[in-house]
Design an enzyme around this catalytic site. Structure first.
Site, PDB file in Angstrom:
ATOM      1  N   HIS A  79      12.059 -33.778  -4.779  1.00 59.26           N
ATOM      2  CA  HIS A  79      11.247 -32.600  -4.445  1.00 59.26           C
ATOM      3  C   HIS A  79      10.275 -32.932  -3.305  1.00 59.26           C
ATOM      4  O   HIS A  79      10.060 -32.123  -2.399  1.00 59.26           O
ATOM      5  CB  HIS A  79      10.445 -32.138  -5.663  1.00 59.26           C
ATOM      6  N   LYS A  90      21.616 -32.717  -3.173  1.00 55.89           N
ATOM      7  CA  LYS A  90      22.123 -33.122  -4.494  1.00 55.89           C
ATOM      8  C   LYS A  90      22.862 -31.972  -5.159  1.00 55.89           C
ATOM      9  O   LYS A  90      23.880 -32.162  -5.804  1.00 55.89           O
ATOM     10  CB  LYS A  90      20.987 -33.600  -5.394  1.00 55.89           C
ATOM     11  N   GLN A 119      25.124 -25.409  -4.872  1.00 55.97           N
ATOM     12  CA  GLN A 119      24.003 -24.455  -4.839  1.00 55.97           C
ATOM     13  C   GLN A 119      23.627 -24.110  -3.400  1.00 55.97           C
ATOM     14  O   GLN A 119      23.351 -22.945  -3.084  1.00 55.97           O
ATOM     15  CB  GLN A 119      22.821 -25.075  -5.575  1.00 55.97           C
ATOM     16  N   VAL A 174      17.812 -37.875  -2.490  1.00 59.49           N
ATOM     17  CA  VAL A 174      16.960 -39.045  -2.700  1.00 59.49           C
ATOM     18  C   VAL A 174      17.444 -39.766  -3.958  1.00 59.49           C
ATOM     19  O   VAL A 174      17.713 -39.122  -4.983  1.00 59.49           O
ATOM     20  CB  VAL A 174      15.477 -38.632  -2.845  1.00 59.49           C
TER      21      VAL A 174
HETATM   22  P1  AMP Z   1      15.200 -28.320  -9.276  1.00 54.62           P
HETATM   23  O1  AMP Z   1      13.730 -28.419  -9.542  1.00 54.62           O
HETATM   24  O2  AMP Z   1      16.003 -29.370  -9.986  1.00 54.62           O
HETATM   25  O3  AMP Z   1      15.754 -26.929  -9.416  1.00 54.62           O
HETATM   26  O4  AMP Z   1      15.381 -28.700  -7.746  1.00 54.62           O
HETATM   27  C1  AMP Z   1      14.630 -28.059  -6.752  1.00 54.62           C
HETATM   28  C2  AMP Z   1      15.166 -28.461  -5.407  1.00 54.62           C
HETATM   29  O5  AMP Z   1      15.078 -29.880  -5.274  1.00 54.62           O
HETATM   30  C3  AMP Z   1      16.647 -28.085  -5.211  1.00 54.62           C
HETATM   31  O6  AMP Z   1      16.834 -27.643  -3.889  1.00 54.62           O
HETATM   32  C4  AMP Z   1      17.329 -29.402  -5.457  1.00 54.62           C
HETATM   33  O7  AMP Z   1      18.580 -29.508  -4.801  1.00 54.62           O
HETATM   34  C5  AMP Z   1      16.329 -30.384  -4.878  1.00 54.62           C
HETATM   35  N1  AMP Z   1      16.558 -31.724  -5.423  1.00 54.62           N
HETATM   36  C6  AMP Z   1      16.681 -32.084  -6.720  1.00 54.62           C
HETATM   37  N2  AMP Z   1      16.953 -33.395  -6.837  1.00 54.62           N
HETATM   38  C7  AMP Z   1      16.997 -33.892  -5.566  1.00 54.62           C
HETATM   39  C8  AMP Z   1      17.221 -35.190  -5.005  1.00 54.62           C
HETATM   40  N3  AMP Z   1      17.451 -36.254  -5.771  1.00 54.62           N
HETATM   41  N4  AMP Z   1      17.200 -35.312  -3.664  1.00 54.62           N
HETATM   42  C9  AMP Z   1      16.966 -34.227  -2.863  1.00 54.62           C
HETATM   43  N5  AMP Z   1      16.731 -32.981  -3.331  1.00 54.62           N
HETATM   44  C10 AMP Z   1      16.752 -32.816  -4.660  1.00 54.62           C
END
Ligand code: AMP
Length: 286
Positions: free
Chosen positions: A34, A146, A150, A173
């Site tokens: 994030h 990741k 989506q 990441v």
């Molecule tokens: P989430 O809170 O899991 O819905 O993720 C919010 C955003 O963070 C989404 O766009 C995810 O794709 C991104 N995200 C989650 N994990 C990672 C990661 N390891 N590296 C990069 N972006 C991420």
């Protein structure tokens, strides 16, 4: 930093922000993935909006929704440190008031892979993201590689519905052992977490075979499948080589390409991918 809990409060605060405005949608339980999105937004946009909402309609499994990690106080502190100007953290009732009925069906691009594993998931994602874009009115939205499918579903929706927002896709990441950071990783025991590295190990094998000129999609996918299946704690969902943009099957593994994998470990759903091709993900190296 302003924290808005209502649509009205958000609109009032949003009107005070100088553009361009970047938005980073999240479900909280923030980690370095994030923060990479927030950094990418800070570099490009004058104002930074983050959203914090665990969206029930994208969880096909109620126990996954119930078990999703939540720590709002820590998340708000982290947003503040990251330089966020405005956080939208609505209640379920605020997002889905009595009588709510519209759903955005993203079509074929959301039907396969994660869409098949989690029926209704991408309709839930598309609907909430459209609402969040309409409420926050960003110039750019920052999404993580990741969740590759989506990004494709949201890209399709933005084009199909003519939403005035540019998408920026930020590289995944990882922990030092390669495991992609995910809010769900905290639910893994040490043994399960070790098994979970098989997703990345399998992807790395596939990439090195591709580097050695292997162009058979099935042969590449098999390397990932075999690696994940070798883990007794892991149950494979899929390993697939697809066109990176359309997610369609390919006869030959030429870029733009995504190698995507999903597995379940200890009841926790995990996904990962590599993307081969130029310009699909932003280069955030210093
Ligand atoms: P989430 O809170 O899991 O819905 O993720 C919010 C955003 O963070 C989404 O766009 C995810 O794709 C991104 N995200 C989650 N994990 C990672 C990661 N390891 N590296 C990069 N972006 C991420």
């Amino acid at each position: 930093m302003i924290v808005a809990r209502t649509r009205t409060g958000l609109c009032e605060a949003r009107a005070t922000l100088p553009g361009p405005v970047g938005v980073v949608p999240t479900m909280g339980a923030l980690h370095d993935g994030h923060f990479a999105l927030l950094r990418a937004a800070r570099r490009r946009d004058r104002s930074l909006v983050a959203t914090l909402f665990v969206n029930r309609t994208q969880f096909n499994d109620p126990s996954d929704y119930a078990a999703y990690p939540r720590d709002e106080a820590a998340d708000l502190a982290a947003f503040e440190t990251a330089g966020v100007d405005l956080v939208f953290a609505p209640s379920v009732e605020e997002m889905y008031p009595e009588g709510f009925g519209t759903r955005i069906d993203p079509g074929p691009i959301g039907a396969d892979l994660e869409g098949a594993r989690r029926p209704g998931h991408f309709a839930g994602v598309a609907t909430v993201v459209a609402k969040l874009f309409n409420l926050t009115r960003p110039s750019r939205a920052y999404l993580g590689q990741k969740d590759w499918q989506q990004t494709r579903v949201i890209d399709r929706m933005v084009r199909d519905l003519n939403l005035p927002v540019d998408l920026v896709i930020v590289p995944t990441v990882r922990d030092p052992d390669g495991l992609a950071l995910s809010s769900r990783n905290v639910r893994l025991s040490p043994e399960q977490r070790q098994s979970a590295t098989a997703l990345w190990r399998g992807l790395e094998l596939a990439v090195s075979a591709w580097d050695d000129d292997e162009r058979s999609p099935e042969a590449l996918a098999d390397l990932v499948r075999i690696t994940v299946k070798a883990e007794p704690l892991a149950s494979i969902g899929y390993a697939e080589v697809r066109h990176a943009l359309t997610l369609e099957h390919v006869a030959v593994a030429d870029p733009p390409l995504v190698i995507a994998v999903a597995a379940e470990i200890g009841g926790v759903g995990l996904i990962d991918n590599v993307v081969l091709g130029e310009g699909l993900v932003v280069d955030e190296s210093p």
